[in-house]
Design a protein around this motif. Structure first.
Motif, PDB file in Angstrom:
ATOM      1  N   GLU A 173       0.826  -1.202   0.000  1.00 13.51           N
ATOM      2  CA  GLU A 173       0.000   0.000   0.000  1.00 13.51           C
ATOM      3  C   GLU A 173       0.864   1.257   0.000  1.00 13.51           C
ATOM      4  O   GLU A 173       0.527   2.258  -0.644  1.00 13.51           O
ATOM      5  CB  GLU A 173      -0.937  -0.017   1.210  1.00 13.51           C
ATOM      6  CG  GLU A 173      -2.019  -1.081   1.114  1.00 13.51           C
ATOM      7  CD  GLU A 173      -3.074  -0.970   2.187  1.00 13.51           C
ATOM      8  OE1 GLU A 173      -4.209  -1.415   1.938  1.00 13.51           O
ATOM      9  OE2 GLU A 173      -2.769  -0.438   3.275  1.00 13.51           O
ATOM     10  N   ALA A 196      -6.862  -3.620   5.125  1.00 10.66           N
ATOM     11  CA  ALA A 196      -6.556  -2.842   3.922  1.00 10.66           C
ATOM     12  C   ALA A 196      -7.085  -1.423   4.013  1.00 10.66           C
ATOM     13  O   ALA A 196      -8.255  -1.183   4.329  1.00 10.66           O
ATOM     14  CB  ALA A 196      -7.132  -3.530   2.691  1.00 10.66           C
ATOM     15  N   ARG A 198      -6.580   0.491   1.298  1.00  9.68           N
ATOM     16  CA  ARG A 198      -6.759   0.817  -0.109  1.00  9.68           C
ATOM     17  C   ARG A 198      -7.508  -0.319  -0.786  1.00  9.68           C
ATOM     18  O   ARG A 198      -7.565  -1.436  -0.268  1.00  9.68           O
ATOM     19  CB  ARG A 198      -5.391   1.050  -0.768  1.00  9.68           C
ATOM     20  CG  ARG A 198      -4.572   2.108  -0.049  1.00  9.68           C
ATOM     21  CD  ARG A 198      -3.230   2.333  -0.677  1.00  9.68           C
ATOM     22  NE  ARG A 198      -3.327   3.042  -1.940  1.00  9.68           N
ATOM     23  CZ  ARG A 198      -2.322   3.718  -2.495  1.00  9.68           C
ATOM     24  NH1 ARG A 198      -1.149   3.784  -1.873  1.00  9.68           N
ATOM     25  NH2 ARG A 198      -2.476   4.330  -3.625  1.00  9.68           N
ATOM     26  N   GLU A 343      -5.338   3.845  -8.379  1.00  7.76           N
ATOM     27  CA  GLU A 343      -4.444   3.241  -7.392  1.00  7.76           C
ATOM     28  C   GLU A 343      -3.071   2.819  -7.907  1.00  7.76           C
ATOM     29  O   GLU A 343      -2.101   2.823  -7.156  1.00  7.76           O
ATOM     30  CB  GLU A 343      -5.125   2.001  -6.783  1.00  7.76           C
ATOM     31  CG  GLU A 343      -6.407   2.307  -6.021  1.00  7.76           C
ATOM     32  CD  GLU A 343      -6.148   3.111  -4.758  1.00  7.76           C
ATOM     33  OE1 GLU A 343      -5.049   2.991  -4.186  1.00  7.76           O
ATOM     34  OE2 GLU A 343      -7.038   3.873  -4.346  1.00  7.76           O
TER      35      GLU A 343
END
Length: 349
Positions: A173, A196, A198, A343
């Motif tokens: 991440e 998480a 993300r 992302e």
């Protein structure tokens, strides 16, 4: 395929999030890597309308454990060499902007991934090394146990990520690498989704509600991945779609796509074909020394979907099942592109 069906597939950005073609290409001598890709795989990708191809680095059992890191580096180098040797047609991309640039130039965008990371084991600091080499998507387990987590074949253990696995998620991440939950054990998937910060991706997983196989994802997992902004890319392998793999049809595949879309939402489903029959045929002796894929299970693939050339059939079938043009554009690649633009390569958060 009608003109309208052809136009939808041609005009959409088609993203395949799992094709093990690097296994086949890297099995040749290095001097043949670029030419073999151009002769054997590029025409298939072009005919299938593939615009974005995720290339996983999967290390065969013959290289584990001692040769895993060497083979990992060899396959990454193979990807760079085949891209350099076919620069007119493909480009390795490190973020969403580079993918858009490649598409604007009419090139196929290649995104490097790692499947299970056996060459890295508990050396989490090496994730930064493979990131420098271009890797942007990664999973931390396959069928069995690794230093980071248990694969889905070990579901009976009920284990979560190891401390090193937690570090690996955090490091990915930090770097802007997308975490892949495909092949991860059920408890491990839950652990990742707890931690998480993300969105994650499942690069090649189908729906467990339709086929009760440990490689598939439950409805709760589908909803959790979607709630974090992730995408579930449906696996095409017949054994993961129906109990009777010999009778599998494209309708079984569309059933899984429809189920994932219904549970996770239309914005959270994509395509992760996993064309293993085509790859294994490329590796069957006498073509390559050191591989022993002497028997290919022809029933592992849905008829017509043995390789990338069959991808337009998916668009055709989605239309027949009542999906709208806009929904199809999302499924065949739009959702993955949204995730990649947001992302991929965006570290530091």
């Amino acid at each position: 395929m009608s003109v309208d069906q052809h136009d939808i597939h041609r005009d959409a950005v088609v993203a395949d999030t799992h094709n093990d073609l690097l296994m086949a290409v890297s099995a040749r001598p290095p001097r043949q890597w670029a030419s073999f890709f151009r002769e054997q795989w590029l025409p298939q990708l072009t005919d299938g309308g593939v615009d974005v191809q995720v290339l996983p680095v999967f290390i065969d059992d013959a290289y584990r454990p001692e040769g895993a890191l060497r083979q990992t580096l060899r396959m990454i180098e193979c990807a760079h060499m085949l891209a350099e040797g076919n620069a007119d047609a493909v480009r390795i991309c490190l973020d969403g902007a580079q993918i858009d640039e490649a598409l604007a130039l009419g090139k196929i965008a290649l995104v490097l991934a790692m499947e299970s990371m056996p060459g890295l084991d508990a050396s989490v600091e090496l994730i930064s090394t493979v990131h420098r080499l271009g890797v942007r998507v990664a999973s931390i387990a396959h069928w069995g146990r690794t230093a980071l987590a248990d694969g889905s074949g070990q579901d009976g253990t009920g284990s979560r990520l190891t401390s090193h696995g937690v570090e690996a998620l955090q490091e990915m991440e930090r770097l802007g690498m997308i975490f892949d939950v495909s092949h991860l054990g059920a408890s491990g998937v839950g652990h990742v989704l707890e931690l998480a910060a993300r969105p994650v991706i499942a690069t090649h997983s189908s729906a467990r509600a339709l086929r009760d196989h440990h490689r598939n994802l439950t409805d709760d997992q589908l909803r959790a991945i979607a709630s974090g902004g992730g995408v579930v890319c449906v696996n095409f392998l017949a054994a993961f779609l129906t109990m009777d793999a010999r009778a599998a049809t494209i309708d079984h595949l569309v059933d899984h796509i429809e189920h994932v879309a219904g549970v996770a939402g239309i914005d959270h489903v994509g395509l992760g074909p996993d064309f293993m029959r085509e790859v294994h045929l490329d590796l069957t002796p006498p073509c390559c020394e050191g591989f022993s894929y002497s028997e290919i299970d022809a029933m592992a693939a849905i008829p017509g979907l043995e390789g990338p050339r069959g991808l337009p059939l998916v668009t055709e079938s989605l239309l027949k099942h009542g999906f709208s043009d806009d929904e199809i554009v999302k499924i065949v690649g739009g959702n993955v592109m949204r995730l990649f633009r947001a992302e991929l390569g965006r570290g530091g958060r």
